[in-house]
Design a protein around this motif. Structure first.
Motif, PDB file in Angstrom:
ATOM      1  N   ASP A 101       0.794  -1.226   0.000  1.00 34.25           N
ATOM      2  CA  ASP A 101       0.000   0.000   0.000  1.00 34.25           C
ATOM      3  C   ASP A 101       0.828   1.279   0.000  1.00 34.25           C
ATOM      4  OD1 ASP A 101      -2.252  -1.510   0.064  1.00 34.25           O
ATOM      5  OD2 ASP A 101      -2.779  -1.110   2.140  1.00 34.25           O
TER       6      ASP A 101
ATOM      7  N   ARG B 103      -9.858  -4.056   1.468  1.00 31.98           N
ATOM      8  CA  ARG B 103      -8.866  -4.640   0.560  1.00 31.98           C
ATOM      9  C   ARG B 103      -8.086  -5.762   1.235  1.00 31.98           C
ATOM     10  NH1 ARG B 103      -6.995  -0.255  -0.949  1.00 31.98           N
ATOM     11  NH2 ARG B 103      -5.286   0.048   0.522  1.00 31.98           N
TER      12      ARG B 103
ATOM     13  N   GLY C 131     -11.293  -8.579   0.536  1.00 28.73           N
ATOM     14  CA  GLY C 131     -10.655  -8.606  -0.775  1.00 28.73           C
ATOM     15  C   GLY C 131      -9.635  -9.719  -0.888  1.00 28.73           C
TER      16      GLY C 131
ATOM     17  N   SER D 230     -16.330  -8.390  -1.255  1.00 33.50           N
ATOM     18  CA  SER D 230     -15.697  -7.094  -1.020  1.00 33.50           C
ATOM     19  C   SER D 230     -16.565  -5.965  -1.548  1.00 33.50           C
ATOM     20  CB  SER D 230     -14.319  -7.057  -1.687  1.00 33.50           C
ATOM     21  OG  SER D 230     -14.433  -7.247  -3.094  1.00 33.50           O
TER      22      SER D 230
END
Length: 539
Positions: free
Chosen positions: A15, A98, A102, A183
């Motif tokens: 990230d 995420r 996810g 998600s």
């Protein structure tokens, strides 16, 4: 805890770019907020007049912070604190979903479960990751404000309030990821809670009681059930209350730990809320790829259309109220004319609300096109493309549905605005103003449809992050650029800021032609390049 360190490092590495953009963008907005206030409202009397106008007009309170006095720092908090908290909340929601639901959909969580890592280690790592991200966001935001010369204590508190709001929504999104099975569902639930919390905060302020000095407001009780309301109740540079920020932090951590407990009690890939069973056979309307895309996007389109209807209705029913307030205090006119360069207050009011409509329509378009990437990453697109549906036809389906979605959102808003004019015996010339503004924002939103499709073709794994970052940048420049005193050229980069308007009865097409050029070029390039593009799985 086994595996916590490696999982945390993996999340930070994965990230690093997205978090950098979110954090720096929030800090820059805070710094630009001070610059805009010092440039546009440099005197004590200017700020006092604006606050008096805001207290007299509940509409302004819906989209601004909590009035806490005309001091320079308190006025900066009034202008930008809700939006700093909004950025932190969005960052946290996307981060939480995420790395939980996810990862389960992409199969990464199953691989982690096959290692010696503890069952809840991924969720704990996500909690630590999200808290650290919000800690850095709050610290840099506070430092950016302190660098302007504002009081250091108030600056750090304002940054802490934004970061604490982010932690609160981190917890909300983590719980949503446990409840929902996909998600997409977790993100939708989290974003709807976020929007509802922001609106509730606005209603709480609009229903509040103004102080005798007409520069302070005591919020009504609905504000206290919203994390955004807790952030505002810190009153930076005025009362400097830390406990509302600690309340948001505590609620967020409690929800995060609840999510960890829920994670330990459910099966991998399952959710606590069961999915609705579908029919055994598809109805005739689902025989085409375009119809399938429309079916997948229908729920979200309805939600955006409801918001658009409210926006359109407010655009024409509040014009007379704004006009009355401005008659005794010109500060409202000054605010509106900074955002929409129109010839009259009613035209300016329509311009302001239809700029928000353009943002709603762009979000609807991006959410629709981004579904193509989600279907590709989840593997469901592969089964569809193995049939007679080709790549170009598949992508065209998303472009067509996204364009229709934008048309629906804008049309609903325009009809609601027309109804507002008719029921309030408004000026007949406003019909033309609404029509021009609506069609202009239709073009602006369609730019994001085409650009998102092009990003999907060229950099599929970056589609979601880049598409939403572009909407955010366009919103900040187009909606807040004039208020923050940004240069005209930077504001004109935003499609929302260069749409046609009616000023003094004349139509100014402004940037319509380059908007149409970008739409045609972006959509054409996306469709052409899709012919040779291979499917790209999840990272």
């Amino acid at each position: 805890m086994n595996g916590l360190g490696p999982l945390l490092r993996q999340r930070l590495r994965r990230d690093r770019l997205q978090l950098l953009l979110w954090i720096l963008g929030t800090a820059l907005l805070a710094y630009a907020g001070y610059a805009g206030v010092s440039q546009s409202y440099g005197t004590f009397e200017d700020r006092q007049n604006v606050l008096a106008a805001a207290l007299a007009n509940p509409v302004i309170l819906m989209f601004r912070g909590l009035p806490s006095g005309p001091a320079e720092g308190a006025f900066v908090a009034f202008e930008v604190l809700p939006w700093l908290a909004m950025l932190a909340a969005l960052m946290s929601v996307f981060l939480a979903v995420r790395h939980t639901r996810g990862d389960e959909e992409a199969g990464r969580a199953e691989l982690v479960s096959a290692t010696p890592a503890a069952r809840v280690a991924p969720t704990i790592a996500t909690i630590v990751h999200g808290v650290l991200a919000n800690l850095v966001l709050g610290a840099l935001t506070g430092l950016a404000l302190a660098a302007t010369g504002l009081d250091a204590g108030g600056s750090l508190l304002m940054g802490a309030a934004a970061g604490a709001t982010g932690v609160a929504f981190l917890g909300i999104a983590l719980v949503a990821a446990q409840l929902m099975r996909t998600s997409r569902g977790a993100s939708s639930l989290s974003v709807w809670v976020l929007v509802a919390a922001f609106v509730v905060r606005g209603f709480g302020n609009a229903a509040g009681v103004a102080g005798d000095d007409l520069t302070h407001l005591t919020s009504a009780w609905p504000t206290w059930i919203s994390p955004f309301g807790w952030a505002e109740q810190t009153r930076p540079y005025d009362a400097d209350l830390w406990w509302p920020a600690l309340l948001a932090l505590g609620v967020g951590l409690a929800l995060a730990l609840t999510a960890a407990l829920l994670q330990s009690a459910r099966d991998l890939g399952a959710g606590f809320l069961p999915e609705r069973r579908g029919p055994a056979a598809a109805r005739p309307g689902l025989r085409t790829a375009h119809a399938l895309v429309w079916r997948l996007a229908a729920g979200s389109i309805v939600g955006w259309a409801v918001g658009a209807a409210l926006t359109g209705l407010l655009a024409t029913t509040l014009g007379s109220i704004v006009d009355q307030v401005a008659g005794s205090n010109p500060a409202v006119a000054q605010i509106l004319e900074k955002i929409a360069s129109s010839g009259s207050l009613e035209e300016a009011t329509v311009g302001v609300f239809f700029t928000m409509l353009g943002i709603l329509a762009a979000c609807c378009a991006v959410q629709t096109v981004v579904r193509a990437r989600q279907e590709e990453a989840h593997g469901t697109a592969e089964a569809l493309l193995a049939s007679a549906v080709g790549r170009v036809r598949w992508l065209t389906g998303y472009l067509v549905v996204a364009t229709c979605a934008v048309l629906v959102v804008v049309a609903v808003a325009m009809l609601a605005a027309y109804a507002g004019i008719a029921t309030n015996d408004g000026d007949a010339s406003l019909y033309r103003v609404v029509t021009v503004a609506g069609l202009g924002q239709l073009a602006a939103a369609s730019v994001f449809t085409a650009v998102t499709a092009l990003v999907f073709v060229l950099a599929p794994r970056q589609t979601i992050g880049v598409a939403w970052a572009l909407v955010l940048a366009g919103t900040m420049l187009g909606m807040f650029g004039p208020l923050l005193g940004l240069p005209g050229w930077s504001t004109d980069i935003s499609p929302f800021a260069v749409t046609p308007t009616v000023s003094g009865g004349e139509v100014d097409v402004r940037g319509l032609w380059w908007l149409l050029l970008v739409i045609a070029a972006g959509a054409g390039a996306a469709i052409t390049l899709m012919r040779r593009r291979e499917l790209a799985g999840a990272q």
